[in-house]
Design an enzyme around this catalytic site. Structure first.
Site, short mmCIF file in Angstrom:
data_model
loop_
_atom_site.label_atom_id
_atom_site.label_comp_id
_atom_site.label_asym_id
_atom_site.label_seq_id
_atom_site.Cartn_x
_atom_site.Cartn_y
_atom_site.Cartn_z
N LYS A 267 -4.39 3.99 5.28
CA LYS A 267 -5.43 3.23 4.57
C LYS A 267 -6.70 3.23 5.40
O LYS A 267 -6.69 2.77 6.55
CB LYS A 267 -4.96 1.80 4.31
CG LYS A 267 -6.06 0.87 3.77
CD LYS A 267 -5.53 -0.52 3.39
CE LYS A 267 -6.67 -1.48 3.06
NZ LYS A 267 -6.19 -2.84 2.71
N ASP A 272 -13.81 -4.10 4.13
CA ASP A 272 -13.22 -4.70 2.93
C ASP A 272 -13.85 -6.07 2.66
O ASP A 272 -13.44 -7.07 3.25
CB ASP A 272 -11.70 -4.83 3.09
CG ASP A 272 -11.03 -5.42 1.85
OD1 ASP A 272 -11.69 -5.48 0.80
OD2 ASP A 272 -9.83 -5.78 1.95
N LYS A 279 -14.12 -11.84 -0.81
CA LYS A 279 -13.41 -12.65 0.18
C LYS A 279 -14.30 -13.80 0.66
O LYS A 279 -15.53 -13.69 0.61
CB LYS A 279 -13.07 -11.78 1.41
CG LYS A 279 -11.96 -10.79 1.20
CD LYS A 279 -11.68 -10.04 2.50
CE LYS A 279 -10.58 -9.02 2.35
NZ LYS A 279 -9.28 -9.58 1.99
N ASP A 290 -10.04 -2.65 8.59
CA ASP A 290 -9.18 -2.31 7.44
C ASP A 290 -8.97 -0.80 7.30
O ASP A 290 -8.34 -0.34 6.34
CB ASP A 290 -9.80 -2.90 6.17
CG ASP A 290 -8.76 -3.31 5.14
OD1 ASP A 290 -7.58 -3.47 5.52
OD2 ASP A 290 -9.12 -3.47 3.95
N ASP A 349 -9.69 -6.99 -4.63
CA ASP A 349 -9.37 -7.14 -3.22
C ASP A 349 -8.00 -6.52 -2.89
O ASP A 349 -7.65 -6.38 -1.72
CB ASP A 349 -9.41 -8.62 -2.84
CG ASP A 349 -9.48 -8.84 -1.33
OD1 ASP A 349 -9.75 -7.86 -0.61
OD2 ASP A 349 -9.27 -9.99 -0.90
N GLU A 351 -7.24 -3.52 -2.90
CA GLU A 351 -7.80 -2.17 -2.99
C GLU A 351 -7.03 -1.14 -2.18
O GLU A 351 -7.02 0.04 -2.51
CB GLU A 351 -9.27 -2.19 -2.54
CG GLU A 351 -9.52 -2.08 -1.03
CD GLU A 351 -8.95 -3.22 -0.22
OE1 GLU A 351 -8.71 -4.29 -0.79
OE2 GLU A 351 -8.74 -3.05 0.99
N ARG A 353 -3.86 -0.57 -1.85
CA ARG A 353 -2.80 0.10 -2.60
C ARG A 353 -3.37 1.12 -3.58
O ARG A 353 -2.68 2.08 -3.95
CB ARG A 353 -1.92 -0.94 -3.29
CG ARG A 353 -2.66 -1.84 -4.23
CD ARG A 353 -1.87 -3.10 -4.60
NE ARG A 353 -1.92 -4.12 -3.54
CZ ARG A 353 -1.29 -5.29 -3.57
NH1 ARG A 353 -0.53 -5.59 -4.59
NH2 ARG A 353 -1.41 -6.15 -2.58
N1 BES Z 1 -7.25 -5.79 3.84
C1 BES Z 1 -6.62 -6.84 3.15
C2 BES Z 1 -5.37 -7.36 3.85
C3 BES Z 1 -5.56 -8.01 5.19
C4 BES Z 1 -5.67 -9.39 5.28
C5 BES Z 1 -5.60 -7.28 6.35
C6 BES Z 1 -5.82 -10.00 6.51
C7 BES Z 1 -5.74 -7.88 7.58
C8 BES Z 1 -5.86 -9.24 7.66
C9 BES Z 1 -6.21 -6.38 1.76
O1 BES Z 1 -7.04 -5.44 1.18
C10 BES Z 1 -6.24 -7.56 0.86
O2 BES Z 1 -7.29 -8.12 0.69
N2 BES Z 1 -5.08 -7.92 0.30
C11 BES Z 1 -4.98 -9.03 -0.57
C12 BES Z 1 -4.08 -8.66 -1.71
C13 BES Z 1 -3.98 -9.69 -2.78
C14 BES Z 1 -5.29 -9.79 -3.53
C15 BES Z 1 -2.85 -9.33 -3.71
C16 BES Z 1 -4.40 -10.21 0.22
O3 BES Z 1 -3.49 -9.98 1.02
O4 BES Z 1 -4.88 -11.32 0.05
ZN ZN Z 2 -8.05 -4.24 2.45
MN MN Z 3 -8.67 -6.27 0.15
#
Ligand code: BES
Ligand code: ZN
Ligand code: MN
Length: 508
Positions: A267, A272, A279, A290, A349, A351, A353
């Site tokens: 990834k 992000d 966020k 990220d 968010d 993204e 996946r």
């Molecule tokens: N990049 C984030 C995940 C992340 C969070 C990495 C904290 C490092 C530290 C990812 O893209 C994300 O935002 N995931 C969301 C998914 C949700 C919307 C289903 C999350 O984990 O909140």
């Molecule tokens: Zn992310």
């Molecule tokens: Mn995200």
């Protein structure tokens, strides 16, 4: 341009005075009845007096202690450093990871001293390797964007390992492997630490090409036009909100003698924001990290090439910047992933996946023996396993092999299940699948989504696959510890290299 760490490693087995250094590091363990001075090259008298004063000096042997004393005569060093190694049991050897951390912590804390001799107990070449790796990992600093160097100390430049194995035939390759591996991890850290003003999709692709120079690897870059033409809808959808166009980068190492073939998918979200599902502001800056998964798979393949390991390995870097704008994808948009499956984007968010789906499909088409993907995929990973332990999910054979490789490499990973009941939570009203589902156990929900995009081999069986979620362990926003600095950690490069070595040697 990403610069490699500048450090040299050597080994000696006697005559400390002939290799003068700024500091001599010896080990102290935390025994049941107090601190224990570990095997060291001091004179009997010197060792005796140091051992007798440990308690009164406040030296406990706890990890990360690095107590400085004036250098003893006949050691050739200006200072003597007592490095904590953690718990020791009488009659038991030391874990390589304890040695790696102790060496790394001491070298990290001795920044400013150009040359250090490390005399921790090393009974085997694996112990020497651990000390050497720890030293290279501890000698890391990220100072590229500082113009005021006041108070900045240069990392240690020269490390000499004092070990009875210094005259062994195998010592040179052990040191070379440690240096190469340590540099691969440090380069991963530097890519992660790069600010998003400087590291964005195109500059990341350029950095991959630069880093590959001189190695037997082929780098291919898909720009936005080619991504569009070939239908990489996941990467394009995420990249739509940014003026910096997305990229897919393929890094191939294909040695003639290879009998096994692995694909690594990473990834590479260079920043992000969450996109339209934006966020919160607090700590959003951490999201420069990220792209850690892409940095890990890139540096793993480059390390395998540098080591000349007889295995075919291909890294797929799925790179985009997730920004909100008038051009950004919206919640409820539907996109078509490479190969034709459709995804309803209910949360922009989620993204990672989406870009990974494209990468997994592309990797599958080449029928590798195994696919491993690495991603800072979910906040739920931190809830489930904390800051330091990566989650690994997928085909049991691959997750088991990765766990064993991680144990050997000294990295923390833990297998998690992929419960079938999570799949219906990803059902969409309008597309083949939605990009969000059950929130509880969200790390596993994300993995279940990814599994949908892992293809089959020639016989119609799903290609063995594992997903590693490094959301927490890839970025240290706490204090440094052991060989781990603040910010980018470079985690799982060592695990993946160890996994490839196990495949080659037939262990897994
Ligand atoms: N990049 C984030 C995940 C992340 C969070 C990495 C904290 C490092 C530290 C990812 O893209 C994300 O935002 N995931 C969301 C998914 C949700 C919307 C289903 C999350 O984990 O909140
Ligand atoms: Zn992310
Ligand atoms: Mn995200």
């Amino acid at each position: 341009m990403v610069k490699a760490t500048d450090i040299t490693l050597g080994a000696i087995s006697r005559d400390l005075k002939k290799s003068p250094a700024g500091a001599l590091v010896i080990g102290v363990g935390k025994g049941a009845d107090g601190p224990v001075l570990l095997d060291n090259p001091l004179s009997a008298k010197g060792a005796e007096s140091v051992a007798a004063s440990l308690e009164i000096l406040g030296v406990t042997g706890a990890p990360d202690q690095a107590h400085r004393l004036p250098g003893l005569p006949d050691t050739g060093s200006d200072i003597l450093v007592l490095a904590g190694i953690g718990k020791v049991e009488a009659g038991e050897g030391l874990e390589p990871e304890a040695l790696r951390r102790a060496a790394g912590s001491a070298i990290r804390q001795l920044a400013g001293i150009p040359s250090v001799t490390v005399a921790l107990p090393t009974a085997t070449l694996a112990d020497v390797a651990a000390v050497a790796e720890g030293a290279v990992l501890g000698a890391y600093a990220y100072t590229e964007h500082r113009t005021n160097k006041d108070g900045l100390k240069d990392p240690v430049k020269k490390v000499t390992i004092f070990t009875p194995l210094a005259d062994s035939k195998e010592i040179q390759p052990v040191l070379e492997r440690a240096l190469l591996l340590g540099r691969a991890v440090n380069t991963t850290r530097t890519l992660v630490n790069q600010p998003p003003s400087h590291l964005y999709p195109d500059s990341f692709a350029e950095a991959a090409k630069d880093l590959a120079k001189g190695l037997p690897v082929k780098v291919t870059v898909w720009d936005e036009k080619r991504l569009e033409k070939e239908g990489f809808g996941g990467i394009l959808g995420v990249g739509k909100g940014s003026i910096r166009q997305p990229r897919l980068v393929k890094v191939e190492y294909s040695p003639a003698k290879a009998t096994k073939k692995i694909a690594l998918v990473g990834k590479g979200i260079t920043f992000d924001t969450g996109g339209i599902s934006i966020k919160p502001a607090l700590n959003m800056g951490d999201m420069k990290s990220d792209m850690a998964g892409a940095a890990v798979v890139l540096n793993t393949v480059l390390a395998l090439a540098g080591l000349g390991l007889p295995i075919k390995a291909t890294a797929w870097l799925c790179i985009a910047e997730n920004m909100p704008s008038g051009a950004a994808q919206r919640p409820a948009d539907v996109l078509t992933v490479y190969g034709g499956k459709t995804v309803e984007v209910l949360n922009t968010d989620a993204e990672g996946r989406l870009v990974m789906a494209d990468g997994l499909v592309a990797a599958s088409l080449e029928h590798p023996d195994a696919i491993i993907d690495v991603a800072t995929l979910t906040g739920a990973q931190l809830i489930a396993l904390g800051n330091r332990t990566a989650g690994v999910m997928g085909s049991e054979h691959v997750t088991g092999a990765l766990k064993a490789a991680a144990d050997r490499a000294g990295e923390l990973v833990w297998p998690m299940p992929l419960p079938e009941e999570l799949r219906p939570s990803l059902d969409s009203q309008v597309a083949d699948i939605a990009n969000i589902g059950e929130r509880h156990g969200g790390m596993m929900t994300a993995a279940v989504f990814l599994r949908e995009f892992v293809g089959s081999d020639g016989d119609g069986r799903q290609i063995p696959w594992a997903h590693i979620d490094i959301a927490g362990p890839s970025f240290n926003n706490g204090s440094p510890y052991g060989y781990t600095p603040k910010q980018g950690t470079g985690c799982t490069v060592r695990t993946l290299v160890a996994y490839a070595e196990d495949l080659v040697s037939g262990v897994s």
